[in-house]
Design a protein around this motif. Sequence first.
Motif, PDB file in Angstrom:
ATOM      1  N   THR A 710       0.824  -1.212   0.000  1.00 11.25           N
ATOM      2  CA  THR A 710       0.000   0.000   0.000  1.00 11.25           C
ATOM      3  C   THR A 710       0.856   1.260   0.000  1.00 11.25           C
ATOM      4  O   THR A 710       0.356   2.354  -0.281  1.00 11.25           O
ATOM      5  CB  THR A 710      -0.922   0.050   1.232  1.00 11.25           C
ATOM      6  OG1 THR A 710      -0.115   0.166   2.418  1.00 11.25           O
ATOM      7  CG2 THR A 710      -1.796  -1.188   1.316  1.00 11.25           C
ATOM      8  N   GLY A 711       2.141   1.118   0.359  1.00 13.77           N
ATOM      9  CA  GLY A 711       3.003   2.285   0.478  1.00 13.77           C
ATOM     10  C   GLY A 711       2.895   2.971   1.819  1.00 13.77           C
ATOM     11  O   GLY A 711       3.637   3.910   2.105  1.00 13.77           O
ATOM     12  N   TYR A 712       1.948   2.534   2.653  1.00 17.97           N
ATOM     13  CA  TYR A 712       1.798   3.097   3.996  1.00 17.97           C
ATOM     14  C   TYR A 712       2.650   2.296   4.979  1.00 17.97           C
ATOM     15  O   TYR A 712       2.670   1.060   4.920  1.00 17.97           O
ATOM     16  CB  TYR A 712       0.344   3.029   4.474  1.00 17.97           C
ATOM     17  CG  TYR A 712      -0.630   3.910   3.735  1.00 17.97           C
ATOM     18  CD1 TYR A 712      -0.591   5.286   3.871  1.00 17.97           C
ATOM     19  CD2 TYR A 712      -1.618   3.351   2.929  1.00 17.97           C
ATOM     20  CE1 TYR A 712      -1.505   6.100   3.208  1.00 17.97           C
ATOM     21  CE2 TYR A 712      -2.532   4.144   2.260  1.00 17.97           C
ATOM     22  CZ  TYR A 712      -2.470   5.523   2.400  1.00 17.97           C
ATOM     23  OH  TYR A 712      -3.377   6.321   1.739  1.00 17.97           O
ATOM     24  N   ASP A 713       3.328   2.984   5.902  1.00 17.77           N
ATOM     25  CA  ASP A 713       3.917   2.255   7.018  1.00 17.77           C
ATOM     26  C   ASP A 713       2.816   1.945   8.024  1.00 17.77           C
ATOM     27  O   ASP A 713       1.712   2.501   7.970  1.00 17.77           O
ATOM     28  CB  ASP A 713       5.032   3.077   7.671  1.00 17.77           C
ATOM     29  CG  ASP A 713       4.526   4.363   8.297  1.00 17.77           C
ATOM     30  OD1 ASP A 713       4.002   4.303   9.424  1.00 17.77           O
ATOM     31  OD2 ASP A 713       4.638   5.417   7.641  1.00 17.77           O
ATOM     32  N   GLY A 714       3.093   1.025   8.941  1.00 19.06           N
ATOM     33  CA  GLY A 714       2.061   0.548   9.847  1.00 19.06           C
ATOM     34  C   GLY A 714       1.435   1.631  10.680  1.00 19.06           C
ATOM     35  O   GLY A 714       0.209   1.679  10.854  1.00 19.06           O
ATOM     36  N   GLU A 771      -4.202   7.606 -11.216  1.00 22.88           N
ATOM     37  CA  GLU A 771      -4.204   9.017 -11.599  1.00 22.88           C
ATOM     38  C   GLU A 771      -2.912   9.741 -11.228  1.00 22.88           C
ATOM     39  O   GLU A 771      -2.829  10.960 -11.331  1.00 22.88           O
ATOM     40  CB  GLU A 771      -5.400   9.719 -10.952  1.00 22.88           C
ATOM     41  CG  GLU A 771      -6.746   9.161 -11.409  1.00 22.88           C
ATOM     42  CD  GLU A 771      -7.922   9.771 -10.656  1.00 22.88           C
ATOM     43  OE1 GLU A 771      -7.666  10.631  -9.776  1.00 22.88           O
ATOM     44  OE2 GLU A 771      -9.066   9.401 -10.945  1.00 22.88           O
ATOM     45  N   MET A 772      -1.926   8.990 -10.755  1.00 19.36           N
ATOM     46  CA  MET A 772      -0.668   9.611 -10.335  1.00 19.36           C
ATOM     47  C   MET A 772       0.140  10.088 -11.539  1.00 19.36           C
ATOM     48  O   MET A 772       0.122   9.468 -12.607  1.00 19.36           O
ATOM     49  CB  MET A 772       0.190   8.606  -9.543  1.00 19.36           C
ATOM     50  CG  MET A 772      -0.266   8.360  -8.131  1.00 19.36           C
ATOM     51  SD  MET A 772       0.823   7.152  -7.311  1.00 19.36           S
ATOM     52  CE  MET A 772       0.058   7.097  -5.686  1.00 19.36           C
ATOM     53  N   GLU A 778       6.631   7.407  -9.092  1.00 24.91           N
ATOM     54  CA  GLU A 778       7.982   7.010  -8.696  1.00 24.91           C
ATOM     55  C   GLU A 778       8.147   7.082  -7.182  1.00 24.91           C
ATOM     56  O   GLU A 778       8.749   6.190  -6.564  1.00 24.91           O
ATOM     57  CB  GLU A 778       8.997   7.919  -9.385  1.00 24.91           C
ATOM     58  CG  GLU A 778      10.445   7.527  -9.099  1.00 24.91           C
ATOM     59  CD  GLU A 778      11.442   8.447  -9.779  1.00 24.91           C
ATOM     60  OE1 GLU A 778      12.656   8.303  -9.525  1.00 24.91           O
ATOM     61  OE2 GLU A 778      11.008   9.319 -10.581  1.00 24.91           O
ATOM     62  N   HIS A 779       7.586   8.144  -6.578  1.00 27.98           N
ATOM     63  CA  HIS A 779       7.650   8.284  -5.127  1.00 27.98           C
ATOM     64  C   HIS A 779       6.915   7.122  -4.437  1.00 27.98           C
ATOM     65  O   HIS A 779       7.401   6.553  -3.455  1.00 27.98           O
ATOM     66  CB  HIS A 779       7.038   9.622  -4.703  1.00 27.98           C
ATOM     67  CG  HIS A 779       7.003   9.826  -3.222  1.00 27.98           C
ATOM     68  ND1 HIS A 779       8.117  10.184  -2.499  1.00 27.98           N
ATOM     69  CD2 HIS A 779       5.974   9.718  -2.319  1.00 27.98           C
ATOM     70  CE1 HIS A 779       7.792  10.281  -1.222  1.00 27.98           C
ATOM     71  NE2 HIS A 779       6.498  10.000  -1.093  1.00 27.98           N
ATOM     72  N   PHE A 780       5.753   6.753  -4.954  1.00 26.35           N
ATOM     73  CA  PHE A 780       4.971   5.662  -4.385  1.00 26.35           C
ATOM     74  C   PHE A 780       5.725   4.343  -4.504  1.00 26.35           C
ATOM     75  O   PHE A 780       5.797   3.560  -3.551  1.00 26.35           O
ATOM     76  CB  PHE A 780       3.608   5.565  -5.094  1.00 26.35           C
ATOM     77  CG  PHE A 780       2.821   4.339  -4.738  1.00 26.35           C
ATOM     78  CD1 PHE A 780       2.146   4.252  -3.526  1.00 26.35           C
ATOM     79  CD2 PHE A 780       2.761   3.255  -5.608  1.00 26.35           C
ATOM     80  CE1 PHE A 780       1.427   3.112  -3.195  1.00 26.35           C
ATOM     81  CE2 PHE A 780       2.036   2.117  -5.290  1.00 26.35           C
ATOM     82  CZ  PHE A 780       1.365   2.050  -4.080  1.00 26.35           C
TER      83      PHE A 780
END
Length: 971
Positions: A710-714, A771-772, A778-780
């Motif tokens: 997801t790209g999110y940390d916990g 939509e990025m 690239e950041h994601f």
Amino acid sequence: MTEHLRAYNSLWQVRSDSWCRLEEAADRLTRPTTTGELREKYIDICRELLERLSTLEPYWAYPGWPQFARISRLFASGNYDKFAQTLVRINRALTTESYRTGDVDNAGADELDMFPSDPRRLEEPSPQRDRPYFEVLVVEKMTEDQERALRNEVRKWRRPDDEFVYELVVVSSGDEALIAARLNVNLQAAVIRRRFSHQSTRDLSTLSEFVDTGVSHDLADHQSPEERAQILAVSLSNLRPELDLYLMTEIDVEDIAGRLGKYFRRVFHAREGMLELHLSILQGVEARYRTPFFSALKQYSHRPTGVFHALPISQGKSIVNSHWIKDMVGFYGLDVFMAETSATCGGLDSLLEPTGPLREAQQLAAQAYGSRHTYFVTNGTSTANKIVTQALVAPGDIVLLDRNCHQSHHYGMMMAGANVVYLEAYPLNDYSMYGAVSLREIKSKLLALKRAGKLDRVKMMSLTNCTFDGVVYDVQRVMEECLAIKPDLVFLWDEAWFAFARFHPVYRTRTAMASARALREKLQDADCKRHYEEYLAAGNPETASDEALLERRLIPDPARARVRVYATQSTHKTLTALRQGSMIHVFDQDFDQKVAEPFHEAYMAHTSTSPNYQILASLDLGRRQVALEGVELVQRQIENAMQLRDAIDNHPLLSKYMRCLRTSDLIPESFRPSAIEQPLRSGLRNMMAAWDQDEFVLDPSRITLFIGNTGYDGDTFKRQQLMDRYGIQINKTSRNSVLFMTNIGTTRSSVAFLVEVLVSIARELDENISEMSLGEREHFERAVHRLTKQPVPLPDFSGFHPAFLDHSGTEPTPEGDVRPAFYLSYDDTNCEYLSGEQIDERLDAGIDIVSATFVTPYPPGFPVLVPGQVFSREILQFMRDLDTPEIHGYLPNFGYRVYTEKAIEIVAESVGLPLNGHRSGVRAAPESQKPGKKKPTKRSGTESNLPEVGHAELLGQQHPGDAVTVSPPGE
């Protein structure tokens, strides 16, 4: 059908859903528009569902096998209208549980009773007494007429003033009795009669997961009815220890009662005992239903009192007369305040010296949890851990401690003055979490202490079972092998998150109290001595090398081993109790002789003289609940967890961004000799095999969700997505995972809500990614790569500075004295603050940097540094790589609190260590070294000046067993 019965953990829901689908199919079948092929389709669906239910319904009293047979006859005769009407009534009774009134013939007939119990009604006085309902298993071969006559006979004995109402489940064989005990959580008692077969005449192939073939063979090999009854009773007791067992026989009842009485609550003569049996069944359930302290508190709250003592809030007097806080009564209800008191008389009791209802409540808790003694704690398991530690450990004693345990253990070691050997758990670098401590690691530390001549000082070992992430130990094996090295070792099992495990037949085998009892019985068994002699003949462990002992399964000497086991449990975390309600369970052979007095003193030292009676009453009620319905609640907890796993992993969008970690992800193969990768999803037999064989297993009720994609940390996923947006509360996270825990209060609706939320998050993420821009994409992708492909190595315990080690013994050992290392920091002049970069510079110069505090990042929640521990580059790198805003013991504006070189030099000199790096690693700082920052502090009293106090006084160190004085902070 096999697909629906594939897993033990979903079988109840299969039954419930099958009844709902059968009602729906019958309704569609009777509609005028249902004709031709469509009609045949619904006939086939009904037939299949009836066949599925036919394998399950013999083991429940409602709707019961006779009523199910009538339904089947209606369907077979083509009377679909009557068939559908009957199903509506039965399914409504099952859904609303209206059958629990005991009027099974009319259950579900009330059209107004469309919903299950409304929580709001609990506050209203009931116009009629709502009697709890349960079911009784009868094991005997009977005809349908005999079964019907028995049910009618039991119903005739009912009286309006009975506290409870029950119905019968009749099975004809021993294997079916065990199936019923596994499946039917309504059972509270079992009556074994003389005439039952060892094996059912029914086709049990679809229930093969629940058939105990070993018991069936044992029953077949014994011809005596009494021997067979004993075998079945032992098997039922092992499976469901809370069941009250009764035996009905026709011959030699007096002799049989003398021989088999310990296996049964009572033995009756078959022709004389029906009424007595009925009354005994009610009395047996009433004994578990009793809540001595809650009842005493409730009775007290109804008495008029005059309070000329403490507690103005008593009976609500300071509230009801107030002009400004009357809304407090409106929110909490008056009864809460009516029960508030500081009195220990008038029918109540003292927690510190219980002699009445509190003592009785704790004794009932001991029976329910399988301990020899149980103590209530009103300020959480943190205090429970400190009580046990202080009661057992004296200054200078050596304790083996899981480094990743709760901080209360670390503080307990400091307060007791223990010399701590930290045990390393296996790392899971990919998920930034630790597993559990391997048996090899434990044995290696014990053997090293034995080589050094320090085994006599080893007092206790403390481990967390299960770990926060759900890794469960083989508790009995750990204790057996440790006792083979140290026969009187004391075990403290922190079961803060595992209190519920006692009430599930598979879980129970890996709990502290069940394992202690099993180990005690094993050591007393005559075969144990023979096995031990064979073990010695295969190679004397006293002359074997350490490596050989690490590879060998060790067996304790039954003549020397002592079973001394303690468990602390946060009842409020996994069972029903008010916040901070916890228990201490004791199974210690030497408790009365060696521990009772110091335990009482420790209990007095840590327990408030003004305990919250509401918490104590909730512990009493929580015990009643699990004693009567714990099996049902825990089973549903597991089922909900399994449903959540399936819903996530089988969803095409969710599985794209997240997945539930499997047993093989969290437990390395070397610890799983069963080689079953997913025992939680492959049926009861595989689950039992894994829990019987593997060194570690995974708690099914904990779901670690890997969210790296997801790209999110916990922490971000927890706070920004789950909590802030949807109000979903969770506790534990890591860099790339979040932990969901089902509990006995989790419902299928709450599981469905969580799945809905996760799908919404995944759908929104999917849209955002599409939509990025190229830069955003690239950041994601970098974030995903960092969370999935760049694991953060977890640091090992770097060791105590030599100044805080014990240098006696023939070989160096790793135990450190946390107490002087902790209190040395009470004088600010001994400490300074250094940034990570400054510590790197000093490490480059060969200078040891020693932590003055506990440093605990959340997540992952384990202490990376403890007082007296030296810094390592691995620790610093780990701290830099962490994605967490919360680090206890670290101040971003100041850095790490560490000891000055001067303080360490003085401590090293006081214990006889050479300076300038020869042994201690202490050396003078270069003149060019930048000074560390000092944090401005305010401290009441006179500051100590380190150089002006004696070294022993500074450290609080005396000879083991002497009084310990620490200055600062004082006596």
